[in-house]
Enzyme design. Structure first.
Site, mmCIF file in Angstrom:
data_model
loop_
_atom_site.group_PDB
_atom_site.id
_atom_site.type_symbol
_atom_site.label_atom_id
_atom_site.label_comp_id
_atom_site.label_asym_id
_atom_site.label_seq_id
_atom_site.Cartn_x
_atom_site.Cartn_y
_atom_site.Cartn_z
ATOM 1 N N ASP A 1 35.560 68.714 12.097
ATOM 2 C CA ASP A 1 35.979 69.206 10.778
ATOM 3 C C ASP A 1 35.837 68.182 9.656
ATOM 4 O O ASP A 1 36.420 68.342 8.598
ATOM 5 C CB ASP A 1 37.411 69.746 10.839
ATOM 6 C CG ASP A 1 38.464 68.658 10.683
ATOM 7 O OD1 ASP A 1 38.216 67.533 11.128
ATOM 8 O OD2 ASP A 1 39.515 68.954 10.105
ATOM 9 N N GLU A 2 35.091 67.094 9.877
ATOM 10 C CA GLU A 2 34.951 66.131 8.775
ATOM 11 C C GLU A 2 33.548 65.561 8.706
ATOM 12 O O GLU A 2 32.856 65.450 9.716
ATOM 13 C CB GLU A 2 35.983 65.011 8.881
ATOM 14 C CG GLU A 2 35.829 64.175 10.100
ATOM 15 C CD GLU A 2 36.814 63.029 10.183
ATOM 16 O OE1 GLU A 2 36.912 62.237 9.238
ATOM 17 O OE2 GLU A 2 37.473 62.922 11.228
HETATM 18 P P1 TTP Z 1 42.243 66.681 12.058
HETATM 19 O O1 TTP Z 1 41.293 66.736 10.908
HETATM 20 O O2 TTP Z 1 42.765 65.351 12.473
HETATM 21 O O3 TTP Z 1 43.524 67.568 11.755
HETATM 22 P P2 TTP Z 1 43.623 68.968 10.996
HETATM 23 O O4 TTP Z 1 42.339 69.386 10.394
HETATM 24 O O5 TTP Z 1 44.229 69.960 11.924
HETATM 25 O O6 TTP Z 1 44.696 68.670 9.881
HETATM 26 P P3 TTP Z 1 44.518 67.812 8.535
HETATM 27 O O7 TTP Z 1 44.768 68.777 7.421
HETATM 28 O O8 TTP Z 1 45.546 66.753 8.635
HETATM 29 O O9 TTP Z 1 43.112 67.278 8.536
HETATM 30 O O10 TTP Z 1 41.588 67.342 13.324
HETATM 31 C C1 TTP Z 1 40.699 68.444 13.251
HETATM 32 C C2 TTP Z 1 40.945 69.389 14.405
HETATM 33 O O11 TTP Z 1 40.792 68.693 15.646
HETATM 34 C C3 TTP Z 1 42.323 69.975 14.431
HETATM 35 O O12 TTP Z 1 42.443 71.149 13.634
HETATM 36 C C4 TTP Z 1 42.529 70.265 15.881
HETATM 37 C C5 TTP Z 1 41.724 69.203 16.601
HETATM 38 N N1 TTP Z 1 42.614 68.156 17.106
HETATM 39 C C6 TTP Z 1 43.080 68.255 18.417
HETATM 40 O O13 TTP Z 1 42.726 69.183 19.130
HETATM 41 N N2 TTP Z 1 43.956 67.295 18.874
HETATM 42 C C7 TTP Z 1 44.386 66.254 18.105
HETATM 43 O O14 TTP Z 1 45.190 65.416 18.565
HETATM 44 C C8 TTP Z 1 43.894 66.160 16.759
HETATM 45 C C9 TTP Z 1 44.359 65.034 15.862
HETATM 46 C C10 TTP Z 1 43.015 67.127 16.308
HETATM 47 MG MG MG Z 2 41.191 68.064 9.227
#
Ligand code: TTP
Ligand code: MG
Length: 369
Positions: A119-120
């Site tokens: 997602d980034e």
């Molecule tokens: P992140 O970008 O770290 O988290 P997020 O998108 O859910 O929230 P934020 O708004 O803080 O960015 O991670 C992206 C995806 O990866 C997240 O939606 C689910 C997955 N993930 C896991 O499965 N386990 C984990 O421990 C983390 C940190 C993320």
């Molecule tokens: Mg995220």
């Protein structure tokens, strides 16, 4: 005239760097699929069983975060914190599809692009973005298009390098936009805790705190001798980062999932000859990369952006694997025909995906059908 395809541009000329990160990604996709749970605390995790399962939280919506729930927490603990939350299992296939769509869209906004997780991504825009004011507007366009096309929000950080853009994207989540100009880097970075720096995890933070170093400013001023004694080579790197310096390039890991090229027109145009001519140049470039990697493809994707920045992607998956440039051209032109008309194009792009290594037998079949 087209701009040069992204791979040919010199790397050192422009460094306005964007970092884009989806907000509560898995949870946002689930909420998009079920609008009735919008606004509720939503927890996505393995084996949720309505909160009684033995799995862990993958992520949760921002409403759920207010209860103290976070990634990697046991589901049972999340349930204790918020029994009324909606607990959903992980549907990776669904998120992978949304991720691919988001990444393709982001790539179309980039001259250089690097996906770093599901997602980034980092991106460096083309030369039409000349300063940080233009970059801020561009970031808003990106956010709008992600929302419009994929129905989820993201947060964007803009800075003079990858480090600053990454920290900036997390600065005002969710649905945030943070732009840090070069002259503001220190003011932005110095008050933050040292753990904000990527690579400084829990253990290093603890050690630094024991040394009396809590904020980035303290790390930036710390004696290099002292840091090297404690952390070896990492010590110098940490001090560099604390001063906002990062020389890492945005590098596309090309060939892993897709090969694509985009080009922005010097002037918006609806001239079909110009548009198809430009597409031809991009296809030649895609095909060159394809041959270099010895890949066969199955899917052709066309990206079109109109003058109002509205962006569309269309894909066609073929029944055979091939590396034939004429197949790309025919398919792309067919996909393009839906869009040609009175509206002016700002950008056009083409890509191929679904790779398979090319072996001799396939070469014969695909090159001489
Ligand atoms: P992140 O970008 O770290 O988290 P997020 O998108 O859910 O929230 P934020 O708004 O803080 O960015 O991670 C992206 C995806 O990866 C997240 O939606 C689910 C997955 N993930 C896991 O499965 N386990 C984990 O421990 C983390 C940190 C993320
Ligand atoms: Mg995220």
């Amino acid at each position: 005239m087209m701009l040069a395809p992204n791979s040919k541009t010199k790397t050192s000329e422009r460094r306005i760097t964007f970092h884009v990160d989806m907000d509560s990604f898995f949870a946002s996709v689930e909420i998009r699929e079920r609008p009735e749970i919008k606004g509720m605390p939503v927890v996505v995790g393995s084996d949720p069983k309505g909160g009684s399962g033995r799995g862990v939280v993958s992520t949760c919506s921002y409403e759920a975060r207010k209860y103290g729930i976070h990634s990697a927490m046991p589901i049972s603990q999340a349930y204790r914190l918020c029994p009324g939350a909606v607990f959903l299992p992980v549907n990776m296939k669904l998120y992978a599809g949304v991720s691919a769509g988001v990444m393709e869209l982001l790539r179309s906004f980039s001259e250089k692009f690097q996906q770093v997780s599901v997602d980034e991504a980092y991106l460096i825009p083309g030369p039409e973005i000349r300063n940080f004011e233009e970059a801020a507007l561009y970031a808003l366009r990106i956010k709008d298009e992600v929302q419009r096309q994929q129905g989820i929000t993201c947060s964007v950080g803009v800075g003079p390098n990858k480090l600053i853009s990454k920290i900036a994207s997390g600065f005002q989540k969710p649905d945030g936009l943070t732009v840090v100009r070069p002259e503001d880097v220190r003011d932005f970075l110095f008050p933050l805790p040292v753990s904000i720096i990527p690579g400084i995890g829990e253990k290093t933070t603890e050690t630094l705190n024991e040394m009396g170093i809590n904020r980035v400013e303290e790390l930036s001023n710390c004696d290099i001798q002292l840091l090297s004694e404690r952390f070896g080579k990492m010590g110098l790197k940490m001090k560099q980062l604390a001063n906002g310096l990062d020389f890492e390039e945005v590098v596309e890991k090309e060939g892993v999932k897709s090969i694509s090229r985009h080009g922005t027109f010097a002037e918006d145009t609806n001239d079909p000859v110009k548009i198809s001519g430009s597409l031809d140049i991009l296809i030649e470039s895609v095909h060159g990369a394809l041959l270099k990697h010895h890949f066969l493809f199955k899917t052709v994707t066309l990206t079109v952006r109109f003058e109002d920045f509205s962006t569309y992607t269309r894909s066609k998956t073929l029944s055979i694997w091939t590396s034939d440039i004429f197949v790309i051209k025919r398919t792309a032109m067919k996909l393009l025909s839906e869009f040609t008309g009175r509206r002016k194009f700002r950008l056009v792009g083409v890509g191929v995906t679904k790779f398979r290594e090319r072996d001799e037998k396939q070469t014969l079949i695909t090159d001489f059908p």
